[in-house]
Design a protein around this motif. Structure first.
Motif, PDB file in Angstrom:
ATOM      1  N   THR A   1       0.819  -1.218   0.000  1.00 28.54           N
ATOM      2  CA  THR A   1       0.000   0.000   0.000  1.00 28.54           C
ATOM      3  C   THR A   1       0.851   1.267   0.000  1.00 28.54           C
ATOM      4  OG1 THR A   1      -0.190   0.219   2.419  1.00 28.54           O
ATOM      5  CG2 THR A   1      -1.857  -1.149   1.296  1.00 28.54           C
ATOM      6  N   TYR A   2       2.089   1.167   0.469  1.00 30.44           N
ATOM      7  CA  TYR A   2       2.931   2.352   0.647  1.00 30.44           C
ATOM      8  C   TYR A   2       3.164   3.116  -0.653  1.00 30.44           C
ATOM      9  CZ  TYR A   2       4.252   0.499   5.291  1.00 30.44           C
ATOM     10  OH  TYR A   2       4.254   0.027   6.573  1.00 30.44           O
TER      11      TYR A   2
ATOM     12  N   ARG B   1      -0.015   5.095  -0.707  1.00 31.10           N
ATOM     13  CA  ARG B   1      -0.210   5.915   0.495  1.00 31.10           C
ATOM     14  C   ARG B   1       0.716   7.123   0.519  1.00 31.10           C
ATOM     15  NH1 ARG B   1      -0.613   1.717   5.648  1.00 31.10           N
ATOM     16  NH2 ARG B   1      -2.688   0.903   5.175  1.00 31.10           N
ATOM     17  N   GLN B   2       1.993   6.913   0.189  1.00 30.24           N
ATOM     18  CA  GLN B   2       2.937   8.019   0.330  1.00 30.24           C
ATOM     19  C   GLN B   2       2.639   9.190  -0.606  1.00 30.24           C
ATOM     20  OE1 GLN B   2       7.179   7.505  -0.367  1.00 30.24           O
ATOM     21  NE2 GLN B   2       7.570   8.845   1.375  1.00 30.24           N
TER      22      GLN B   2
ATOM     23  N   ARG C   1       0.491  10.904   2.231  1.00 31.56           N
ATOM     24  CA  ARG C   1       1.614  11.355   3.061  1.00 31.56           C
ATOM     25  C   ARG C   1       2.674  12.072   2.231  1.00 31.56           C
ATOM     26  NH1 ARG C   1      -1.841  10.287   6.296  1.00 31.56           N
ATOM     27  NH2 ARG C   1      -1.663   8.950   8.110  1.00 31.56           N
TER      28      ARG C   1
ATOM     29  N   LEU D   1       8.652   7.532   4.301  1.00 27.03           N
ATOM     30  CA  LEU D   1       7.944   6.278   4.040  1.00 27.03           C
ATOM     31  C   LEU D   1       7.402   5.670   5.333  1.00 27.03           C
ATOM     32  CD1 LEU D   1       7.230   4.603   1.556  1.00 27.03           C
ATOM     33  CD2 LEU D   1       9.259   3.218   1.996  1.00 27.03           C
TER      34      LEU D   1
ATOM     35  N   SER E   1       5.938   7.042   7.640  1.00 30.90           N
ATOM     36  CA  SER E   1       4.636   7.628   7.987  1.00 30.90           C
ATOM     37  C   SER E   1       3.480   6.868   7.332  1.00 30.90           C
ATOM     38  CB  SER E   1       4.579   9.101   7.589  1.00 30.90           C
ATOM     39  OG  SER E   1       4.506   9.245   6.182  1.00 30.90           O
ATOM     40  N   CYS E   2       3.805   5.966   6.419  1.00 29.40           N
ATOM     41  CA  CYS E   2       2.779   5.191   5.712  1.00 29.40           C
ATOM     42  C   CYS E   2       2.340   3.961   6.487  1.00 29.40           C
ATOM     43  CB  CYS E   2       3.301   4.762   4.344  1.00 29.40           C
ATOM     44  SG  CYS E   2       3.616   6.152   3.252  1.00 29.40           S
ATOM     45  N   GLN E   3       3.057   3.627   7.548  1.00 23.65           N
ATOM     46  CA  GLN E   3       2.674   2.472   8.365  1.00 23.65           C
ATOM     47  C   GLN E   3       1.626   2.927   9.364  1.00 23.65           C
ATOM     48  OE1 GLN E   3       5.892   0.529  10.404  1.00 23.65           O
ATOM     49  NE2 GLN E   3       4.575  -1.077  11.191  1.00 23.65           N
TER      50      GLN E   3
ATOM     51  N   GLY F   1      -6.829   4.717   4.803  1.00 21.97           N
ATOM     52  CA  GLY F   1      -5.860   4.724   3.720  1.00 21.97           C
ATOM     53  C   GLY F   1      -6.444   4.504   2.341  1.00 21.97           C
TER      54      GLY F   1
END
Length: 147
Positions: free
Chosen positions: A12-13, A16-17, A21, A26, A28-30, A74
Motif C-alpha cells: 500500500t505504501y 499511500r505516500q 503522506r 515512508l 509515515s505510511c505504516q 488509507g
C-alpha cells in the motif's frame, strides 16, 4: 484489465505516500493495525499497475453502539488514475466484503475534501469536523450494513 486483489500492508505504501503522506517519510505510511490478521488490504490494478488502495481494520468506534464494526483507512488513488471511478469501486468492494463477513457498520475519518464523494456512496457524516495532527481536517462518517 482492471481488478481488485488482496495485497500486503507494504504494497500500500507506493500509493499511500504520494497521495496521503506527500513529502513525508515512508515510515509515515505504516498505520497502527496494518499487520493484524483481522486487517485486510486491497489494491485496484490496471493491468499490473497498482492504481488505488484501501485498508479495512476490525476496530470499534465508541460513537456507535454496534459491536461488529470495521474501519476504512488509507483509501487512496494515484493522481493519474483519479476521477475514473476507482475510489468508488474500492469502497463498494469493501462494503460487499464486510457484508459477506456479517459486519454491522463501516466507519472512517474522511478528509473534508472527500466528504461529498462518500456521501454519494451512502455514507453519513457524524458530528462536526475535527483536525488530525499533520494530516488535516476530517469528518467522522459511517454506514450501517444491516437493516
Amino acid at each position: 484489465m482492471q481488478n481488485i486483489k488482496k495485497i500486503t500492508a507494504l504494497e500500500t505504501y507506493s500509493v499511500r505516500q504520494p497521495v496521503l503522506r506527500k513529502g513525508k517519510p515512508l515510515s509515515s505510511c505504516q498505520f497502527d493495525g496494518d499487520e493484524l490478521k483481522s486487517t485486510q488490504h486491497f489494491g485496484f490494478f490496471i493491468d499490473t499497475e497498482l492504481a488505488g488502495i484501501i485498508s479495512l481494520y476490525k476496530k470499534n468506534n465508541d460513537n456507535f453502539s454496534s459491536s461488529n464494526q470495521y474501519q476504512i483507512r488509507g483509501m487512496a488513488v494515484l493522481d493519474q488514475f483519479q476521477k475514473k471511478g476507482i475510489g468508488a469501486k474500492l469502497v463498494l468492494f469493501c462494503e460487499d466484503y464486510c457484508k459477506e463477513i456479517h459486519v454491522d457498520l463501516i466507519w472512517f475519518n474522511a478528509r473534508t475534501s472527500a466528504v461529498g464523494f462518500y456521501e454519494k456512496l451512502g455514507f453519513h457524516k457524524i458530528g462536526l469536523p475535527f483536525e488530525i495532527k499533520e494530516v488535516g481536517e476530517h469528518s467522522l462518517m459511517s454506514k450501517n450494513l444491516i437493516d
